[in-house]
Write a protein that holds these residues in place. Sequence first.
Motif, PDB file in Angstrom:
ATOM      1  N   MET A 106       0.873  -1.078  -0.068  1.00 40.81           N
ATOM      2  CA  MET A 106       0.008   0.138  -0.035  1.00 40.81           C
ATOM      3  C   MET A 106       0.780   1.218  -0.099  1.00 40.81           C
ATOM      4  O   MET A 106       1.804   1.209   0.695  1.00 40.81           O
ATOM      5  N   SER A 107       0.659   2.256  -0.855  1.00 41.70           N
ATOM      6  CA  SER A 107       1.435   3.420  -0.760  1.00 41.70           C
ATOM      7  C   SER A 107       0.718   4.456  -0.126  1.00 41.70           C
ATOM      8  O   SER A 107      -0.465   4.382   0.458  1.00 41.70           O
ATOM      9  N   ILE A 108       1.749   5.578   0.256  1.00 38.59           N
ATOM     10  CA  ILE A 108       1.297   6.477   1.308  1.00 38.59           C
ATOM     11  C   ILE A 108       0.850   7.607   0.556  1.00 38.59           C
ATOM     12  O   ILE A 108       1.513   8.066  -0.798  1.00 38.59           O
ATOM     13  N   SER A 109      -0.137   8.394   0.909  1.00 38.47           N
ATOM     14  CA  SER A 109      -0.484   9.703   0.219  1.00 38.47           C
ATOM     15  C   SER A 109      -0.269  10.776   1.263  1.00 38.47           C
ATOM     16  O   SER A 109      -0.138  10.649   2.483  1.00 38.47           O
ATOM     17  N   TYR A 110       0.021  11.580   0.451  1.00 34.98           N
ATOM     18  CA  TYR A 110       0.609  12.913   1.055  1.00 34.98           C
ATOM     19  C   TYR A 110      -0.341  14.062   1.024  1.00 34.98           C
ATOM     20  O   TYR A 110      -0.757  14.386  -0.057  1.00 34.98           O
ATOM     21  N   ARG A 111      -0.393  15.139   1.860  1.00 35.46           N
ATOM     22  CA  ARG A 111      -1.104  16.160   1.954  1.00 35.46           C
ATOM     23  C   ARG A 111      -0.374  17.392   2.487  1.00 35.46           C
ATOM     24  O   ARG A 111       0.130  17.307   3.510  1.00 35.46           O
ATOM     25  N   ALA A 112      -0.599  18.455   2.000  1.00 36.77           N
ATOM     26  CA  ALA A 112       0.078  19.737   2.421  1.00 36.77           C
ATOM     27  C   ALA A 112      -1.132  20.392   3.478  1.00 36.77           C
ATOM     28  O   ALA A 112      -2.178  20.508   2.941  1.00 36.77           O
ATOM     29  N   VAL A 113      -0.477  20.766   4.519  1.00 36.81           N
ATOM     30  CA  VAL A 113      -1.502  21.282   5.308  1.00 36.81           C
ATOM     31  C   VAL A 113      -1.021  22.464   6.054  1.00 36.81           C
ATOM     32  O   VAL A 113       0.099  22.588   6.141  1.00 36.81           O
ATOM     33  N   ARG A 114      -1.820  23.360   6.795  1.00 36.30           N
ATOM     34  CA  ARG A 114      -1.275  24.513   7.308  1.00 36.30           C
ATOM     35  C   ARG A 114      -1.015  24.171   9.004  1.00 36.30           C
ATOM     36  O   ARG A 114      -0.023  24.535   9.321  1.00 36.30           O
ATOM     37  N   VAL A 115      -1.637  23.280   9.717  1.00 36.30           N
ATOM     38  CA  VAL A 115      -1.546  22.948  10.844  1.00 36.30           C
ATOM     39  C   VAL A 115      -1.666  21.256  11.042  1.00 36.30           C
ATOM     40  O   VAL A 115      -2.466  20.815  10.364  1.00 36.30           O
ATOM     41  N   LEU A 116      -1.039  20.712  12.011  1.00 37.16           N
ATOM     42  CA  LEU A 116      -1.159  19.145  12.223  1.00 37.16           C
ATOM     43  C   LEU A 116      -2.321  19.095  12.627  1.00 37.16           C
ATOM     44  O   LEU A 116      -2.904  19.591  13.477  1.00 37.16           O
ATOM     45  N   ARG A 139      10.457   4.776   9.235  1.00 36.51           N
ATOM     46  CA  ARG A 139      10.730   3.590  10.279  1.00 36.51           C
ATOM     47  C   ARG A 139      10.166   3.591  11.574  1.00 36.51           C
ATOM     48  O   ARG A 139       9.748   2.444  12.045  1.00 36.51           O
ATOM     49  N   ARG A 140      10.493   4.714  12.236  1.00 36.75           N
ATOM     50  CA  ARG A 140       9.819   4.665  13.555  1.00 36.75           C
ATOM     51  C   ARG A 140       8.515   4.734  13.665  1.00 36.75           C
ATOM     52  O   ARG A 140       7.650   4.252  14.603  1.00 36.75           O
ATOM     53  N   LEU A 141       7.636   5.393  12.907  1.00 40.59           N
ATOM     54  CA  LEU A 141       6.239   5.515  12.960  1.00 40.59           C
ATOM     55  C   LEU A 141       5.283   4.930  11.925  1.00 40.59           C
ATOM     56  O   LEU A 141       4.169   5.002  11.685  1.00 40.59           O
ATOM     57  N   GLY A 142       6.010   4.003  11.014  1.00 40.29           N
ATOM     58  CA  GLY A 142       5.360   3.287  10.010  1.00 40.29           C
ATOM     59  C   GLY A 142       4.307   2.409  10.460  1.00 40.29           C
ATOM     60  O   GLY A 142       3.620   1.881   9.524  1.00 40.29           O
ATOM     61  N   ASN A 143       4.058   2.005  11.816  1.00 40.16           N
ATOM     62  CA  ASN A 143       3.035   1.124  12.527  1.00 40.16           C
ATOM     63  C   ASN A 143       1.831   2.098  12.579  1.00 40.16           C
ATOM     64  O   ASN A 143       0.855   1.749  13.113  1.00 40.16           O
ATOM     65  N   HIS A 144       1.796   3.418  12.471  1.00 40.31           N
ATOM     66  CA  HIS A 144       0.717   4.270  12.566  1.00 40.31           C
ATOM     67  C   HIS A 144      -0.020   4.433  11.309  1.00 40.31           C
ATOM     68  O   HIS A 144       0.998   4.622  10.368  1.00 40.31           O
ATOM     69  N   THR A 145      -1.304   4.404  11.348  1.00 40.27           N
ATOM     70  CA  THR A 145      -1.857   4.759   9.775  1.00 40.27           C
ATOM     71  C   THR A 145      -1.761   6.187   9.362  1.00 40.27           C
ATOM     72  O   THR A 145      -1.390   6.388   8.056  1.00 40.27           O
ATOM     73  N   TRP A 146      -1.742   7.098  10.576  1.00 38.27           N
ATOM     74  CA  TRP A 146      -1.914   8.568   9.960  1.00 38.27           C
ATOM     75  C   TRP A 146      -0.934   9.317  10.811  1.00 38.27           C
ATOM     76  O   TRP A 146      -0.988   9.359  11.909  1.00 38.27           O
ATOM     77  N   GLU A 168       4.974  -8.144   8.216  1.00 37.67           N
ATOM     78  CA  GLU A 168       3.958  -7.041   8.361  1.00 37.67           C
ATOM     79  C   GLU A 168       4.181  -5.807   7.757  1.00 37.67           C
ATOM     80  O   GLU A 168       5.183  -5.067   7.825  1.00 37.67           O
ATOM     81  N   PRO A 169       3.092  -5.763   6.903  1.00 36.54           N
ATOM     82  CA  PRO A 169       3.314  -4.549   5.949  1.00 36.54           C
ATOM     83  C   PRO A 169       3.176  -3.223   6.438  1.00 36.54           C
ATOM     84  O   PRO A 169       2.644  -3.147   7.759  1.00 36.54           O
ATOM     85  N   VAL A 170       3.757  -2.201   6.054  1.00 33.59           N
ATOM     86  CA  VAL A 170       3.559  -0.975   6.858  1.00 33.59           C
ATOM     87  C   VAL A 170       2.434  -0.394   6.816  1.00 33.59           C
ATOM     88  O   VAL A 170       1.379  -0.598   5.619  1.00 33.59           O
ATOM     89  N   LYS A 171       1.772   0.039   8.124  1.00 37.14           N
ATOM     90  CA  LYS A 171       0.323   0.495   8.298  1.00 37.14           C
ATOM     91  C   LYS A 171       0.253   2.022   7.862  1.00 37.14           C
ATOM     92  O   LYS A 171      -0.782   2.593   7.448  1.00 37.14           O
ATOM     93  N   LEU A 172       1.364   2.882   7.539  1.00 41.51           N
ATOM     94  CA  LEU A 172       1.218   4.385   7.521  1.00 41.51           C
ATOM     95  C   LEU A 172       0.525   4.368   5.865  1.00 41.51           C
ATOM     96  O   LEU A 172       1.101   3.851   4.936  1.00 41.51           O
ATOM     97  N   ASN A 173      -0.584   5.149   5.858  1.00 44.01           N
ATOM     98  CA  ASN A 173      -0.992   5.284   4.581  1.00 44.01           C
ATOM     99  C   ASN A 173      -1.239   6.708   4.348  1.00 44.01           C
ATOM    100  O   ASN A 173      -1.996   7.253   3.361  1.00 44.01           O
ATOM    101  N   ARG A 174      -1.244   7.672   5.404  1.00 42.59           N
ATOM    102  CA  ARG A 174      -1.428   9.072   5.115  1.00 42.59           C
ATOM    103  C   ARG A 174      -0.445   9.975   6.061  1.00 42.59           C
ATOM    104  O   ARG A 174      -0.402   9.625   7.237  1.00 42.59           O
TER     105      ARG A 174
END
Length: 489
Positions: free
Chosen positions: A1-11, A86-93, A131-137
């Motif tokens: 699964m690939s990761i989608s990236y979004r530009a935002v003003r605030v986290l 590497r460190r946060l790849g187990n979080h989805t977002w 275990e696939p990477v969970k991060l997708n956003r």
Amino acid sequence: MSISYRAVRVLPQRARAHVWIVTSEAVTSGLEQVDSRDLDNADFSGQVGQTYTWPVNGRVGALVGVGPRAEVDADRLRRAGAAIGRRLGNHTWVGAALPDVDLDGAICRRALVEGISLGSYKFLTYKSEGEPVKLNRVDVAGGVGATNQGALDLGRAVAGAQMLARDLVNEPGGILTAPEFADRAAAVGRDRGLTVKVWDETEIAEGGLGGLLGVNRGSTLPPRLVELTYDPPGPKHGTLALVGKGIVFDAGGLSIKTGQGMMTMKYDMGGGAAVIGAMSAMAEIAPAAQVRAFVPMTDNMLGGDATRPGDVLKIRNGKTIEVLNTDAEGRLILADALSLASEAEPDAIVDLATLTGACVVALGPKIAGLMGNNDEWIDAVKNASAVSGERVWHLPLPGDYTKQIESSVADMKNIGKPQGGALTAGLILKEFVAEGIPWAHLDIAGPSWSDSDDAEITKGGTGYGVRLLIELARDFEPPGGNSAAESEE
Ligand code: BES
Ligand code: MN
Ligand code: ZN
């Protein structure tokens, strides 16, 4: 699964993890997110490579250091991105905030995205419990022009191309055979709107590709040559030709390698994989130049009718080569491919090849040897390398070393003396580039493979060269200069 990236003003509050990329100065002057005593206790000072994480009501907060403000560059942000992957790849977002630095915001965002995608890359095809990477956003905030999405899209496309190259390299040689490699390259080409031509064994024989046929002779599987062409939508601004070595497994042929020596030789198609990877991104990158790729594919085996030391092969351009060491096979198939590329009369050629152990001895595992016949084009490759972060070092092609490859029975032989082997290999390739065409050769035997994870690099196939090739294509200018000159130091 690939990761989608979004530009935002605030986290975004709802992201599972918030990460701030911080300079050492920012840490010294105090951060609002964390108590500075906790950072002291954890020895976190914002230096490059350091990370610090803490729990925040069911979610995670993290800091990633990039060192002193003045030293922050694309490489450091790519590295910070890899640490996040590497460190946060187990979080989805994940929400990630860029540091306050003087670097152009688009450069920051692109490098960060490349790092996150590449650092979280895993090759799991043959792992029953991987275990696939969970991060997708990933939402990216901060930096100049923070809401500009373009640089994120570019980083994502580039990383995707590089991961395709890694997947191809990591595939075992017995599975990614030449016909299979060609099928996959053709499928990618069709999927991305490129013109595809696959030469089968008959066409290769009829086309006089004697180098490719000669190397293939010890194999039970047929060779292939894949041509992919990207045509720009508007008027074309020159033609760039990419050539990649596609030895899907190098046993050495009758001049057989040792068991140790062939352990990683599935990566002997790393050059071809980089070319296919880069081509996969062309439609999205949309350069103004036409880009043409040529990848010759075969394994180098030792069947009963394998090419014998002493055999003579006739290459596409009519020149003959006496094969004295069947393990020097890359130059034989590249000779055909460079001849073919020359026939297309491009404005410049660049080839990538895991060509010599000598180059690894000279420059180690991370730096590619760069050779060529045109200083302007060499400079263009160096500039692309500076942007992509894939290191190169210019080596000479000394005219007087040509004596080493003189043969008593053919136009040349396929090996020189044991010392300076990267240069004699380059000198052989040079014979197959038509007069006047600017050409650069990258010996990627070192950086195409890695024994360990390091920053955005993952263990195994690295996909080295994909970013550099995309950069070369992106603002391609037909080089002038004198391509007949020996680029001797
Ligand atoms: N694929 C190898 C080069 C190579 C070696 C790549 C180690 C990556 C790691 C190439 O085909 C080869 O075998 N080259 C020989 C040339 C020699 C026989 C002149 C070499 O480098 O030993
Ligand atoms: Mn070899
Ligand atoms: Zn090889």
